[in-house]
Design an enzyme around this catalytic site. Structure first.
Site, mmCIF file in Angstrom:
data_model
loop_
_atom_site.group_PDB
_atom_site.id
_atom_site.type_symbol
_atom_site.label_atom_id
_atom_site.label_comp_id
_atom_site.label_asym_id
_atom_site.label_seq_id
_atom_site.Cartn_x
_atom_site.Cartn_y
_atom_site.Cartn_z
ATOM 1 N N GLU A 15 0.837 -1.282 0.082
ATOM 2 C CA GLU A 15 -0.035 0.098 0.081
ATOM 3 C C GLU A 15 0.831 1.283 -0.004
ATOM 4 O O GLU A 15 1.614 1.533 1.036
ATOM 5 C CB GLU A 15 -0.925 0.076 1.247
ATOM 6 C CG GLU A 15 -1.852 1.309 1.461
ATOM 7 C CD GLU A 15 -2.417 1.783 0.109
ATOM 8 O OE1 GLU A 15 -3.131 1.193 -0.096
ATOM 9 O OE2 GLU A 15 -2.182 2.911 -0.226
ATOM 10 N N LYS A 16 0.800 2.109 -0.930
ATOM 11 C CA LYS A 16 1.805 3.138 -1.124
ATOM 12 C C LYS A 16 1.477 4.370 -0.274
ATOM 13 O O LYS A 16 2.190 5.160 -0.436
ATOM 14 C CB LYS A 16 1.529 3.707 -2.576
ATOM 15 C CG LYS A 16 0.311 4.141 -3.160
ATOM 16 C CD LYS A 16 0.112 4.818 -4.513
ATOM 17 C CE LYS A 16 -1.263 5.333 -5.055
ATOM 18 N NZ LYS A 16 -1.813 4.153 -5.466
ATOM 19 N N HIS A 17 0.349 4.334 0.556
ATOM 20 C CA HIS A 17 0.260 5.447 1.379
ATOM 21 C C HIS A 17 0.604 5.310 2.782
ATOM 22 O O HIS A 17 0.744 6.517 3.476
ATOM 23 C CB HIS A 17 -1.116 5.854 1.352
ATOM 24 C CG HIS A 17 -1.956 6.162 0.348
ATOM 25 N ND1 HIS A 17 -2.467 5.459 -0.522
ATOM 26 C CD2 HIS A 17 -2.143 7.462 0.003
ATOM 27 C CE1 HIS A 17 -3.010 6.324 -1.581
ATOM 28 N NE2 HIS A 17 -2.802 7.394 -1.244
ATOM 29 N N HIS A 45 4.137 6.822 -4.344
ATOM 30 C CA HIS A 45 2.824 7.475 -4.241
ATOM 31 C C HIS A 45 2.875 8.610 -5.318
ATOM 32 O O HIS A 45 3.995 9.310 -5.515
ATOM 33 C CB HIS A 45 2.585 8.231 -2.963
ATOM 34 C CG HIS A 45 1.203 8.843 -2.571
ATOM 35 N ND1 HIS A 45 0.931 9.978 -3.316
ATOM 36 C CD2 HIS A 45 0.183 8.211 -2.406
ATOM 37 C CE1 HIS A 45 -0.231 10.231 -3.288
ATOM 38 N NE2 HIS A 45 -0.851 9.446 -2.740
ATOM 39 N N HIS A 51 -2.694 15.130 -6.936
ATOM 40 C CA HIS A 51 -2.698 14.108 -6.099
ATOM 41 C C HIS A 51 -1.299 13.931 -5.484
ATOM 42 O O HIS A 51 -0.396 13.923 -6.149
ATOM 43 C CB HIS A 51 -3.049 12.799 -6.910
ATOM 44 C CG HIS A 51 -2.884 11.401 -6.029
ATOM 45 N ND1 HIS A 51 -3.040 10.107 -6.719
ATOM 46 C CD2 HIS A 51 -3.132 11.133 -4.622
ATOM 47 C CE1 HIS A 51 -3.272 9.362 -5.556
ATOM 48 N NE2 HIS A 51 -3.157 10.005 -4.530
ATOM 49 N N CYS A 115 -2.665 12.203 2.787
ATOM 50 C CA CYS A 115 -2.814 12.302 1.100
ATOM 51 C C CYS A 115 -3.695 13.357 0.913
ATOM 52 O O CYS A 115 -5.077 13.188 1.388
ATOM 53 C CB CYS A 115 -3.069 10.904 0.390
ATOM 54 S SG CYS A 115 -3.435 10.993 -1.527
ATOM 55 N N HIS A 118 -6.845 10.768 -0.757
ATOM 56 C CA HIS A 118 -7.157 9.565 0.039
ATOM 57 C C HIS A 118 -6.919 9.345 1.702
ATOM 58 O O HIS A 118 -6.767 8.293 2.268
ATOM 59 C CB HIS A 118 -6.208 8.468 -0.291
ATOM 60 C CG HIS A 118 -6.164 7.983 -2.025
ATOM 61 N ND1 HIS A 118 -5.295 8.545 -2.756
ATOM 62 C CD2 HIS A 118 -7.314 7.572 -2.767
ATOM 63 C CE1 HIS A 118 -5.750 8.095 -4.303
ATOM 64 N NE2 HIS A 118 -6.892 7.699 -4.102
HETATM 65 FE FE FE2 Z 1 -3.087 8.920 -2.574
#
Ligand code: FE2
Length: 131
Positions: A15-17, A45, A51, A115, A118
Site C-alpha cells: 500500500e503506497k500511502h 505515491h 494528487h 494524502c 486518500h
Molecule cells: Fe493518494
C-alpha cells in the site's frame, strides 16, 4: 465518529500511502538517533498538483504512559504548481521527514500521513530503550 475510524493502515509493502518509519529497534537512553518517516518506500505515491502527500507527523507513546507526544512534523508544499498550469512547475517536495531524537523510555513511534485525496494513514514501530 472518532479520528481513529478514518485513519487507515495497511501492509506498507503493498500500500503506497503508509508512512513507513525507519528507526533502530533499540537505542541507549539519552543517546541521539535518527528516525525517518517516508511515504512510498516500496511503491511510489504520485506527486502531482492533483494528487500528493501533504504532510507527515511523528508521535511517541511511552510504554505504560497514557498520552502521545508530538515529536516532528513536515509539510510538503510544492507539487508542480506554476503560473503555466498544474504540473508545469519546477519543484516537487517528496514525502520524507527525518528527525533526530533522544528517548529515556521504551515505547512506540507512530507516524500519520495525509494524502490530499486518500486521507489519513498510519504506521507504528516499537522502540526499546536500554539503560
Ligand atoms: Fe493518494
Amino acid at each position: 465518529m472518532k479520528v481513529a475510524e478514518i485513519i487507515q493502515s495497511a501492509d506498507w509493502k503493498a500500500e503506497k500511502h503508509v508512512p513507513v518509519l525507519d528507526a533502530p529497534d533499540s537505542v541507549k537512553a539519552g543517546e541521539k538517533f535518527t528516525v525517518q518517516a517516508m511515504v512510498g518506500k516500496e511503491i511510489a505515491h504520485p506527486n502531482t498538483t492533483e494528487h500528493h502527500i501533504r504532510w507527515i507527523r511523528i508521535y511517541f507513546k511511552p510504554d505504560g504512559g497514557k498520552f502521545a507526544y508530538d515529536v516532528a512534523f513536515a509539510e510538503f508544499s510544492a507539487h508542480g504548481e506554476a503560473v503555466e498550469g498544474p504540473n508545469k512547475g519546477p519543484v516537487y517536495t517528496e514525502p520524507s521527514l527525518q528527525a533526530a531524537l533522544k528517548l529515556s523510555t521504551s515505547g512506540t513511534l507512530l507516524a500519520v500521513s495525509y494524502c490530499n485525496i486518500h486521507g489519513l494513514w498510519e504506521f507504528a514501530k516499537p522502540i526499546k530503550v536500554e539503560a
